[in-house]
Scaffold this motif. Structure first.
Motif, PDB file in Angstrom:
ATOM      1  N   HIS A  91       0.862  -1.187   0.000  1.00 53.48           N
ATOM      2  CA  HIS A  91       0.000   0.000   0.000  1.00 53.48           C
ATOM      3  C   HIS A  91       0.900   1.240   0.000  1.00 53.48           C
ATOM      4  N   PRO A  92       1.466   1.611  -1.145  1.00 55.13           N
ATOM      5  CA  PRO A  92       2.479   2.677  -1.193  1.00 55.13           C
ATOM      6  C   PRO A  92       1.992   4.047  -0.733  1.00 55.13           C
ATOM      7  N   GLU A  93       0.709   4.217  -0.537  1.00 58.53           N
ATOM      8  CA  GLU A  93       0.211   5.495  -0.009  1.00 58.53           C
ATOM      9  C   GLU A  93       0.391   5.582   1.510  1.00 58.53           C
ATOM     10  N   GLU A  94       0.734   4.460   2.160  1.00 58.68           N
ATOM     11  CA  GLU A  94       0.981   4.443   3.603  1.00 58.68           C
ATOM     12  C   GLU A  94       2.471   4.648   3.853  1.00 58.68           C
ATOM     13  N   TRP A  95       2.785   5.688   4.613  1.00 62.46           N
ATOM     14  CA  TRP A  95       4.176   6.062   4.865  1.00 62.46           C
ATOM     15  C   TRP A  95       4.471   6.062   6.359  1.00 62.46           C
ATOM     16  N   VAL A  96       5.721   5.770   6.687  1.00 65.45           N
ATOM     17  CA  VAL A  96       6.209   5.952   8.050  1.00 65.45           C
ATOM     18  C   VAL A  96       7.560   6.659   7.985  1.00 65.45           C
ATOM     19  N   MET A  97       7.834   7.418   9.017  1.00 68.64           N
ATOM     20  CA  MET A  97       9.143   8.039   9.162  1.00 68.64           C
ATOM     21  C   MET A  97       9.586   7.834  10.604  1.00 68.64           C
ATOM     22  N   LEU A  98      10.839   7.481  10.773  1.00 70.28           N
ATOM     23  CA  LEU A  98      11.430   7.265  12.085  1.00 70.28           C
ATOM     24  C   LEU A  98      12.537   8.294  12.274  1.00 70.28           C
ATOM     25  N   GLN A  99      12.517   8.969  13.407  1.00 66.78           N
ATOM     26  CA  GLN A  99      13.585   9.899  13.765  1.00 66.78           C
ATOM     27  C   GLN A  99      14.105   9.529  15.146  1.00 66.78           C
ATOM     28  N   GLU A 100      15.420   9.663  15.333  1.00 72.85           N
ATOM     29  CA  GLU A 100      16.031   9.439  16.637  1.00 72.85           C
ATOM     30  C   GLU A 100      16.566  10.775  17.152  1.00 72.85           C
ATOM     31  N   TRP A 101      16.141  11.135  18.372  1.00 72.85           N
ATOM     32  CA  TRP A 101      16.536  12.390  19.004  1.00 72.85           C
ATOM     33  C   TRP A 101      17.201  12.093  20.340  1.00 72.85           C
ATOM     34  N   PRO A 102      18.089  12.968  20.796  1.00 72.40           N
ATOM     35  CA  PRO A 102      18.764  12.698  22.064  1.00 72.40           C
ATOM     36  C   PRO A 102      17.831  12.787  23.274  1.00 72.40           C
ATOM     37  N   ASP A 103      16.789  13.649  23.175  1.00 66.74           N
ATOM     38  CA  ASP A 103      15.854  13.823  24.288  1.00 66.74           C
ATOM     39  C   ASP A 103      14.625  14.583  23.810  1.00 66.74           C
ATOM     40  N   LYS A 104      13.610  14.633  24.652  1.00 62.98           N
ATOM     41  CA  LYS A 104      12.346  15.292  24.292  1.00 62.98           C
ATOM     42  C   LYS A 104      12.496  16.801  24.081  1.00 62.98           C
ATOM     43  N   PRO A 105      13.239  17.533  24.937  1.00 63.85           N
ATOM     44  CA  PRO A 105      13.372  18.978  24.701  1.00 63.85           C
ATOM     45  C   PRO A 105      14.006  19.313  23.342  1.00 63.85           C
ATOM     46  N   THR A 106      14.961  18.495  22.908  1.00 63.10           N
ATOM     47  CA  THR A 106      15.598  18.739  21.609  1.00 63.10           C
ATOM     48  C   THR A 106      14.587  18.521  20.486  1.00 63.10           C
ATOM     49  N   PHE A 107      13.809  17.437  20.573  1.00 62.58           N
ATOM     50  CA  PHE A 107      12.768  17.198  19.573  1.00 62.58           C
ATOM     51  C   PHE A 107      11.713  18.286  19.615  1.00 62.58           C
ATOM     52  N   ASP A 108      11.291  18.686  20.800  1.00 64.82           N
ATOM     53  CA  ASP A 108      10.262  19.722  20.928  1.00 64.82           C
ATOM     54  C   ASP A 108      10.683  21.027  20.269  1.00 64.82           C
ATOM     55  N   ALA A 109      11.972  21.379  20.376  1.00 66.35           N
ATOM     56  CA  ALA A 109      12.466  22.603  19.731  1.00 66.35           C
ATOM     57  C   ALA A 109      12.321  22.493  18.212  1.00 66.35           C
ATOM     58  N   PHE A 110      12.607  21.322  17.656  1.00 66.26           N
ATOM     59  CA  PHE A 110      12.440  21.079  16.225  1.00 66.26           C
ATOM     60  C   PHE A 110      10.959  21.107  15.843  1.00 66.26           C
ATOM     61  N   ALA A 111      10.125  20.470  16.665  1.00 63.48           N
ATOM     62  CA  ALA A 111       8.707  20.328  16.349  1.00 63.48           C
ATOM     63  C   ALA A 111       7.918  21.624  16.478  1.00 63.48           C
ATOM     64  N   LYS A 112       8.492  22.603  17.148  1.00 60.60           N
ATOM     65  CA  LYS A 112       7.777  23.860  17.369  1.00 60.60           C
ATOM     66  C   LYS A 112       7.495  24.597  16.067  1.00 60.60           C
ATOM     67  N   GLU A 113       8.500  24.763  15.210  1.00 59.23           N
ATOM     68  CA  GLU A 113       8.313  25.503  13.968  1.00 59.23           C
ATOM     69  C   GLU A 113       8.916  24.800  12.754  1.00 59.23           C
ATOM     70  N   THR A 114      10.145  24.315  12.905  1.00 57.21           N
ATOM     71  CA  THR A 114      10.843  23.739  11.753  1.00 57.21           C
ATOM     72  C   THR A 114      10.106  22.524  11.210  1.00 57.21           C
ATOM     73  N   GLY A 115       9.729  21.603  12.085  1.00 53.91           N
ATOM     74  CA  GLY A 115       9.027  20.395  11.647  1.00 53.91           C
ATOM     75  C   GLY A 115       7.768  20.695  10.855  1.00 53.91           C
ATOM     76  N   PRO A 116       6.855  21.513  11.393  1.00 50.41           N
ATOM     77  CA  PRO A 116       5.642  21.825  10.637  1.00 50.41           C
ATOM     78  C   PRO A 116       5.917  22.535   9.304  1.00 50.41           C
ATOM     79  N   ALA A 117       6.929  23.388   9.266  1.00 55.28           N
ATOM     80  CA  ALA A 117       7.274  24.075   8.015  1.00 55.28           C
ATOM     81  C   ALA A 117       7.751  23.066   6.969  1.00 55.28           C
ATOM     82  N   LEU A 118       8.564  22.104   7.393  1.00 58.00           N
ATOM     83  CA  LEU A 118       9.039  21.076   6.462  1.00 58.00           C
ATOM     84  C   LEU A 118       7.907  20.156   6.033  1.00 58.00           C
ATOM     85  N   ASP A 119       6.981  19.855   6.941  1.00 61.12           N
ATOM     86  CA  ASP A 119       5.814  19.049   6.572  1.00 61.12           C
ATOM     87  C   ASP A 119       5.018  19.741   5.472  1.00 61.12           C
TER      88      ASP A 119
END
Length: 88
Positions: free
Chosen positions: A43-71
């Motif tokens: 089912h090629p329309e189903e996608w997954v992405m895996l990311q590894e982060w050192p900790d939640k605060p580091t991921f949260d900083a990315f997810a605040k603005e950069t992640g949504p902009a890239l999405d």
């Protein structure tokens, strides 16, 4: 260490993949240690992405603005995002 697993159904894999490739070093500079993206083979329309982060605060900083902009640039809207930490 924290893994973040993203799932969705998408329509333009090439656009998503090009956006990911173009911004991989930017994401890594923000602290991401690993990025992998896959399509379901049956089912090629189903996608997954895996990311590894050192900790939640580091991921949260990315997810605040950069992640949504890239999405938005990649034309993807994740339907499920889950976080996983090492068991101890």
């Amino acid at each position: 260490m924290m893994l973040v697993l993203f799932r969705t159904q998408g329509t333009d894999w090439d656009r998503f993949q090009k956006t990911l490739d173009k911004n991989r070093s930017r994401i890594e500079k923000m602290g991401c240690r690993r990025i992998e993206a896959y399509r379901n083979r049956k089912h090629p329309e189903e996608w997954v992405m895996l990311q590894e982060w050192p900790d939640k605060p580091t991921f949260d900083a990315f997810a605040k603005e950069t992640g949504p902009a890239l999405d938005q640039e990649g034309g993807v809207r994740w339907t499920d995002v889950s976080t996983w930490v090492e068991g101890g």
